[in-house]
Design a protein around this motif. Sequence first.
Motif, PDB file in Angstrom:
ATOM      1  N   ARG A  52       0.840  -1.215   0.000  1.00 45.97           N
ATOM      2  CA  ARG A  52       0.000   0.000   0.000  1.00 45.97           C
ATOM      3  C   ARG A  52       0.866   1.253   0.000  1.00 45.97           C
ATOM      4  O   ARG A  52       0.541   2.243  -0.668  1.00 45.97           O
ATOM      5  CB  ARG A  52      -0.942  -0.022   1.198  1.00 45.97           C
ATOM      6  CG  ARG A  52      -1.972  -1.150   1.146  1.00 45.97           C
ATOM      7  CD  ARG A  52      -2.967  -1.052   2.293  1.00 45.97           C
ATOM      8  NE  ARG A  52      -3.876  -2.196   2.295  1.00 45.97           N
ATOM      9  CZ  ARG A  52      -3.804  -3.211   3.154  1.00 45.97           C
ATOM     10  NH1 ARG A  52      -2.875  -3.212   4.113  1.00 45.97           N
ATOM     11  NH2 ARG A  52      -4.658  -4.216   3.082  1.00 45.97           N
ATOM     12  N   ARG A  53       1.992   1.222   0.746  1.00 47.38           N
ATOM     13  CA  ARG A  53       2.877   2.389   0.724  1.00 47.38           C
ATOM     14  C   ARG A  53       3.482   2.584  -0.668  1.00 47.38           C
ATOM     15  O   ARG A  53       3.612   3.714  -1.144  1.00 47.38           O
ATOM     16  CB  ARG A  53       3.993   2.225   1.767  1.00 47.38           C
ATOM     17  CG  ARG A  53       3.518   2.344   3.203  1.00 47.38           C
ATOM     18  CD  ARG A  53       4.694   2.466   4.169  1.00 47.38           C
ATOM     19  NE  ARG A  53       5.538   1.270   4.219  1.00 47.38           N
ATOM     20  CZ  ARG A  53       5.347   0.255   5.045  1.00 47.38           C
ATOM     21  NH1 ARG A  53       4.322   0.258   5.891  1.00 47.38           N
ATOM     22  NH2 ARG A  53       6.160  -0.785   5.042  1.00 47.38           N
ATOM     23  N   CYS A  54       3.847   1.481  -1.306  1.00 46.81           N
ATOM     24  CA  CYS A  54       4.414   1.575  -2.658  1.00 46.81           C
ATOM     25  C   CYS A  54       3.397   2.122  -3.653  1.00 46.81           C
ATOM     26  O   CYS A  54       3.717   2.976  -4.492  1.00 46.81           O
ATOM     27  CB  CYS A  54       4.905   0.195  -3.119  1.00 46.81           C
ATOM     28  SG  CYS A  54       6.265  -0.483  -2.143  1.00 46.81           S
ATOM     29  N   ALA A  55       2.178   1.613  -3.562  1.00 50.57           N
ATOM     30  CA  ALA A  55       1.126   2.107  -4.459  1.00 50.57           C
ATOM     31  C   ALA A  55       0.852   3.578  -4.195  1.00 50.57           C
ATOM     32  O   ALA A  55       0.645   4.371  -5.133  1.00 50.57           O
ATOM     33  CB  ALA A  55      -0.148   1.280  -4.281  1.00 50.57           C
ATOM     34  N   GLY A  56       0.849   3.965  -2.911  1.00 53.46           N
ATOM     35  CA  GLY A  56       0.628   5.361  -2.561  1.00 53.46           C
ATOM     36  C   GLY A  56       1.720   6.273  -3.094  1.00 53.46           C
ATOM     37  O   GLY A  56       1.475   7.448  -3.393  1.00 53.46           O
ATOM     38  N   ALA A  57       2.927   5.727  -3.201  1.00 50.83           N
ATOM     39  CA  ALA A  57       4.036   6.513  -3.758  1.00 50.83           C
ATOM     40  C   ALA A  57       4.053   6.478  -5.277  1.00 50.83           C
ATOM     41  O   ALA A  57       4.975   7.028  -5.903  1.00 50.83           O
ATOM     42  CB  ALA A  57       5.365   5.977  -3.217  1.00 50.83           C
ATOM     43  N   ARG A  58       3.033   5.831  -5.893  1.00 48.13           N
ATOM     44  CA  ARG A  58       2.907   5.706  -7.348  1.00 48.13           C
ATOM     45  C   ARG A  58       4.148   5.060  -7.969  1.00 48.13           C
ATOM     46  O   ARG A  58       4.635   5.469  -9.023  1.00 48.13           O
ATOM     47  CB  ARG A  58       2.636   7.078  -7.988  1.00 48.13           C
ATOM     48  CG  ARG A  58       1.352   7.721  -7.487  1.00 48.13           C
ATOM     49  CD  ARG A  58       1.032   9.005  -8.238  1.00 48.13           C
ATOM     50  NE  ARG A  58      -0.164   9.638  -7.729  1.00 48.13           N
ATOM     51  CZ  ARG A  58      -1.412   9.281  -8.060  1.00 48.13           C
ATOM     52  NH1 ARG A  58      -1.592   8.297  -8.929  1.00 48.13           N
ATOM     53  NH2 ARG A  58      -2.457   9.915  -7.557  1.00 48.13           N
ATOM     54  N   LEU A  59       4.626   4.035  -7.293  1.00 46.71           N
ATOM     55  CA  LEU A  59       5.788   3.309  -7.800  1.00 46.71           C
ATOM     56  C   LEU A  59       5.332   2.286  -8.834  1.00 46.71           C
ATOM     57  O   LEU A  59       4.429   1.486  -8.586  1.00 46.71           O
ATOM     58  CB  LEU A  59       6.500   2.596  -6.640  1.00 46.71           C
ATOM     59  CG  LEU A  59       7.797   1.870  -6.968  1.00 46.71           C
ATOM     60  CD1 LEU A  59       8.879   2.868  -7.365  1.00 46.71           C
ATOM     61  CD2 LEU A  59       8.261   1.051  -5.762  1.00 46.71           C
TER      62      LEU A  59
END
Length: 447
Positions: free
Chosen positions: A47-54
Amino acid sequence: MRNPWLALEAGADAVQRAGQLRRAHERFLTGGTVAAPVRDVVADSWRRCAGARLAPESMAGVEMDDAGLARRREAHPLARAMPLFRELLGTIAEDGAHLLSVCDEQGTMLWVEGHRQVLRRAERMNFVPGARWSERTSGTNAPGTALAVDHAVQIFGAEHYCRPVQSWTCAAAPVHDPRTGRVIGAVDLTGGDHLASPHSLALVQATARAAEACLAAPEAEPRASGPPPPDVCTLAVLGRDEALLHTPETRASGRPLRLGRRHSEIVLLLAAHPDGLTGEELARELYGERDVHPVTLRAELSRLRHLLGPLLDSRPYRLRDRPHTDYDTVVDALAADDPGTALDVCSGPLLPGSSAPGVLRLRRLLEQRLRRRLLTRPEPRLLERWLCTAAGEEDLEMWEALHTARPTPGTAARVRELRAAYGLRPPAPVPDGAGSRRATYPQRRRD
């Protein structure tokens, strides 16, 4: 209870789990939903990665040139711990299946070491010195996620957020500044699926703690070896299944307290963790992933408290007056570069009858550290003493070191015998004037 930081629970099928995780990863990328068997620590990281638009196809970027990397290495406090990292994890990294890496608090890789072929494979995903492997820039990965959550963690296969990394498994632990408690980096083992075991996570955790102890010691003053003062409690755990505890009271009577096997394990583990362990942590050190009722451990601790009295504290469980162990004496001697004293004290394996995961880890660390010192500067008389021990009698690498240092028909015959037993070909001759590279050889496990 399953350890949430371990990638695979005991008995899990790695191939089946890998397929489940790939499907779960695709479901998350297409629909944003997370379901079993994805662990909470991995789901939160995704979720953190998706939130960072990675992007899922992202690769780590190399952000330092050689000059900048050299300056960063020289200035970073973990440079002091690199000899220790190599000593404790270097043999594992050299076995052709793993890499040892150390990053700074930003996730920038400062050191990546191991077998040349594995290093070449890792270069394809930019797992190289100077690359940034923070979670935000490289997705879910053991060193980056360990830094993000400040806890040791394993990441297995498709638990990695970015697809180029999903053929790897890694285990990493953060390292803290012992004065401020601030995270200053992480130490990591990276390899194949076989790395998804409790031992690799325990090993990097123990190595991180050892590094913190190394950083806490005065830089110019190694710990002195030698006997502890007479008013200090001592614990004998080498070469015996039942530890002997000497306190000022028992020393006056001349009758040390002999501990049972389980109590020996508990006291040793608490001595190895002077800040204490929670009941759950102590159970994990004693029983691993076995399903053991908490009442079992509480009963053992209750009986031990009757023996030790006020020496044993709780919440967390700890020893109020930490005993000096013969294990400590060996470590102190090695720190003082006195392998002769280390061999004198090391009368046998650490609690040889114990199969407790925490004890196994300490036993292996001590053996690895002693072997590495003996191999770094081979001295025939010390090699011969090692080869007379239970751990050394079938140690091919040590026999070859002895034969190189002082060749005899007897050592040559023993080397041939062991190489045949391990199914290895005779070593290729080294041309005159050429250097030789030490190989890593199989050894019979004795734990």
